[in-house]
Design a protein around this motif. Structure first.
Motif, PDB file in Angstrom:
ATOM      1  N   ILE A   1       0.952  -1.185  -0.040  1.00 39.90           N
ATOM      2  CA  ILE A   1      -0.038  -0.092  -0.081  1.00 39.90           C
ATOM      3  C   ILE A   1       0.934   1.298  -0.073  1.00 39.90           C
ATOM      4  CG2 ILE A   1      -1.823   1.269   1.155  1.00 39.90           C
ATOM      5  CD1 ILE A   1      -2.924  -1.557   2.375  1.00 39.90           C
ATOM      6  N   SER A   2       2.016   1.323   0.765  1.00 40.91           N
ATOM      7  CA  SER A   2       2.861   2.501   0.740  1.00 40.91           C
ATOM      8  C   SER A   2       3.440   2.616  -0.642  1.00 40.91           C
ATOM      9  CB  SER A   2       3.947   2.084   1.745  1.00 40.91           C
ATOM     10  OG  SER A   2       3.677   2.031   3.049  1.00 40.91           O
ATOM     11  N   GLU A   3       3.688   1.442  -1.453  1.00 42.68           N
ATOM     12  CA  GLU A   3       4.420   1.545  -2.682  1.00 42.68           C
ATOM     13  C   GLU A   3       3.155   2.407  -3.693  1.00 42.68           C
ATOM     14  OE1 GLU A   3       6.656   1.901  -5.920  1.00 42.68           O
ATOM     15  OE2 GLU A   3       7.215   1.532  -3.988  1.00 42.68           O
ATOM     16  N   LEU A   4       1.795   1.999  -3.247  1.00 40.76           N
ATOM     17  CA  LEU A   4       0.714   2.790  -4.134  1.00 40.76           C
ATOM     18  C   LEU A   4       0.944   4.096  -3.881  1.00 40.76           C
ATOM     19  CD1 LEU A   4      -1.928  -0.054  -3.999  1.00 40.76           C
ATOM     20  CD2 LEU A   4      -0.724   0.591  -5.960  1.00 40.76           C
ATOM     21  N   VAL A   5       0.911   4.343  -2.769  1.00 40.85           N
ATOM     22  CA  VAL A   5       0.764   5.771  -1.775  1.00 40.85           C
ATOM     23  C   VAL A   5       1.951   6.703  -2.780  1.00 40.85           C
ATOM     24  CG1 VAL A   5       1.135   7.544  -0.119  1.00 40.85           C
ATOM     25  CG2 VAL A   5      -0.412   5.235  -0.216  1.00 40.85           C
ATOM     26  N   ARG A   6       3.279   6.171  -2.928  1.00 41.82           N
ATOM     27  CA  ARG A   6       4.213   6.774  -3.292  1.00 41.82           C
ATOM     28  C   ARG A   6       4.225   7.030  -5.044  1.00 41.82           C
ATOM     29  NH1 ARG A   6       7.082   3.760   0.449  1.00 41.82           N
ATOM     30  NH2 ARG A   6       7.332   2.106  -0.820  1.00 41.82           N
ATOM     31  N   LYS A   7       3.587   5.785  -5.709  1.00 43.47           N
ATOM     32  CA  LYS A   7       3.522   5.740  -7.083  1.00 43.47           C
ATOM     33  C   LYS A   7       2.685   6.879  -7.480  1.00 43.47           C
ATOM     34  CE  LYS A   7       2.377   2.559 -10.624  1.00 43.47           C
ATOM     35  NZ  LYS A   7       2.256   1.105 -11.107  1.00 43.47           N
ATOM     36  N   HIS A   8       1.286   6.915  -6.998  1.00 40.66           N
ATOM     37  CA  HIS A   8       0.367   7.704  -7.421  1.00 40.66           C
ATOM     38  C   HIS A   8       0.210   9.107  -6.358  1.00 40.66           C
ATOM     39  CE1 HIS A   8      -1.297   4.528  -9.742  1.00 40.66           C
ATOM     40  NE2 HIS A   8      -1.227   3.612  -8.654  1.00 40.66           N
ATOM     41  N   GLU A   9       1.196   9.199  -5.673  1.00 44.61           N
ATOM     42  CA  GLU A   9       1.273  10.557  -5.085  1.00 44.61           C
ATOM     43  C   GLU A   9       0.028  10.818  -4.215  1.00 44.61           C
ATOM     44  OE1 GLU A   9       2.810  13.557  -7.454  1.00 44.61           O
ATOM     45  OE2 GLU A   9       4.758  12.539  -7.877  1.00 44.61           O
ATOM     46  N   ILE A  10      -0.408   9.886  -3.613  1.00 45.84           N
ATOM     47  CA  ILE A  10      -1.735   9.974  -2.761  1.00 45.84           C
ATOM     48  C   ILE A  10      -1.465  10.911  -1.576  1.00 45.84           C
ATOM     49  CG2 ILE A  10      -3.456   8.570  -1.604  1.00 45.84           C
ATOM     50  CD1 ILE A  10      -2.832   6.325  -3.590  1.00 45.84           C
ATOM     51  N   LYS A  11      -2.373  11.834  -1.457  1.00 49.66           N
ATOM     52  CA  LYS A  11      -2.309  12.875  -0.169  1.00 49.66           C
ATOM     53  C   LYS A  11      -3.373  12.455   0.950  1.00 49.66           C
ATOM     54  CE  LYS A  11       1.125  14.972  -2.321  1.00 49.66           C
ATOM     55  NZ  LYS A  11       2.385  14.276  -2.142  1.00 49.66           N
ATOM     56  N   ASN A  12      -4.631  12.129   0.279  1.00 47.76           N
ATOM     57  CA  ASN A  12      -5.505  12.205   1.402  1.00 47.76           C
ATOM     58  C   ASN A  12      -6.310  11.126   1.624  1.00 47.76           C
ATOM     59  OD1 ASN A  12      -5.545  15.407   1.667  1.00 47.76           O
ATOM     60  ND2 ASN A  12      -6.324  15.148  -0.397  1.00 47.76           N
ATOM     61  N   THR A  13      -6.836  10.159   0.743  1.00 43.40           N
ATOM     62  CA  THR A  13      -7.667   9.033   0.947  1.00 43.40           C
ATOM     63  C   THR A  13      -7.302   7.931  -0.051  1.00 43.40           C
ATOM     64  OG1 THR A  13      -9.601   9.746  -0.430  1.00 43.40           O
ATOM     65  CG2 THR A  13      -9.675  10.193   1.871  1.00 43.40           C
ATOM     66  N   LEU A  14      -7.219   6.732   0.405  1.00 43.91           N
ATOM     67  CA  LEU A  14      -6.998   5.691  -0.595  1.00 43.91           C
ATOM     68  C   LEU A  14      -8.117   4.579  -0.111  1.00 43.91           C
ATOM     69  CD1 LEU A  14      -5.479   4.150  -2.592  1.00 43.91           C
ATOM     70  CD2 LEU A  14      -3.867   3.463  -0.765  1.00 43.91           C
ATOM     71  N   ILE A  15      -8.746   3.913  -1.355  1.00 51.34           N
ATOM     72  CA  ILE A  15      -9.687   2.943  -0.981  1.00 51.34           C
ATOM     73  C   ILE A  15      -9.172   1.775  -1.878  1.00 51.34           C
ATOM     74  CG2 ILE A  15     -12.037   1.988  -1.415  1.00 51.34           C
ATOM     75  CD1 ILE A  15     -13.270   4.786  -1.233  1.00 51.34           C
ATOM     76  N   VAL A  16      -8.733   0.676  -1.195  1.00 50.08           N
ATOM     77  CA  VAL A  16      -8.086  -0.499  -1.948  1.00 50.08           C
ATOM     78  C   VAL A  16      -9.007  -1.651  -2.049  1.00 50.08           C
ATOM     79  CG1 VAL A  16      -5.660   0.193  -1.866  1.00 50.08           C
ATOM     80  CG2 VAL A  16      -6.740  -1.321  -0.041  1.00 50.08           C
TER      81      VAL A  16
END
Length: 156
Positions: free
Chosen positions: A95-110
């Motif tokens: 999940i951390s890799e997805l956050v970095r890759k997509h530059e997620i700043k607020n919310t993430l639904i997986v």
């Protein structure tokens, strides 16, 4: 490198220090210092992921709960849910890799395979809390279609 040996199965056992052993003596004198649980989880999760990525089945992680271990243990890494903690760490890393890759700043639904929902959430919601502390609201949804991968459903 153990992966190059291409075993069909492996077992991962972090060190447990028992009384009346040479390692126990070294521990008691301070010559041997075991990893913290957190460091051991990170290391074993990395090893575990390496085996999985190479099609090597991990049949056991950590020692099985027993009275002997609990009575004779001086230190080291014994946890009754050690494998689950490592699987939680693997999902946190994914999940951390997805956050970095997509530059997620607020919310993430997986979406994760239904059988892995608790692993992605983490023991005692540890992964949810980890991302919350880092400013991201994480929501984990079970994939009833049984896809094998972690998938992003939405992010901002």
């Amino acid at each position: 490198n153990l992966i190059k040996l291409n075993p069909a199965t492996v077992r991962i056992y972090p060190t447990v220090i028992l009384k009346n052993t040479r390692l126990g003596d070294l521990f008691e004198t301070g010559e041997y210092k075991p990893y913290t649980l957190e460091k051991a989880i990170k290391l074993c999760a990395y090893i575990y992921q390496g085996f999985l990525d190479n099609g090597i089945k991990v049949i056991k992680m950590g020692l099985h709960a027993s009275e002997i271990v609990e009575e004779q243990m001086l230190g080291g890494l014994y946890h009754p849910a050690f494998r689950e903690l490592c699987e939680n760490e693997i999902y946190k890393n994914l999940i951390s890799e997805l956050v970095r890759k997509h530059e997620i700043k607020n919310t993430l639904i997986v979406s994760v395979p239904q059988r892995n929902t608790s692993k992605a959430i983490g023991q005692k919601k540890s992964n949810i809390e980890y991302f919350k502390k880092n400013g991201i609201e994480l929501k984990v949804v079970s994939d009833v279609l049984q896809h094998d991968k972690l998938r992003i459903l939405s992010f901002s």
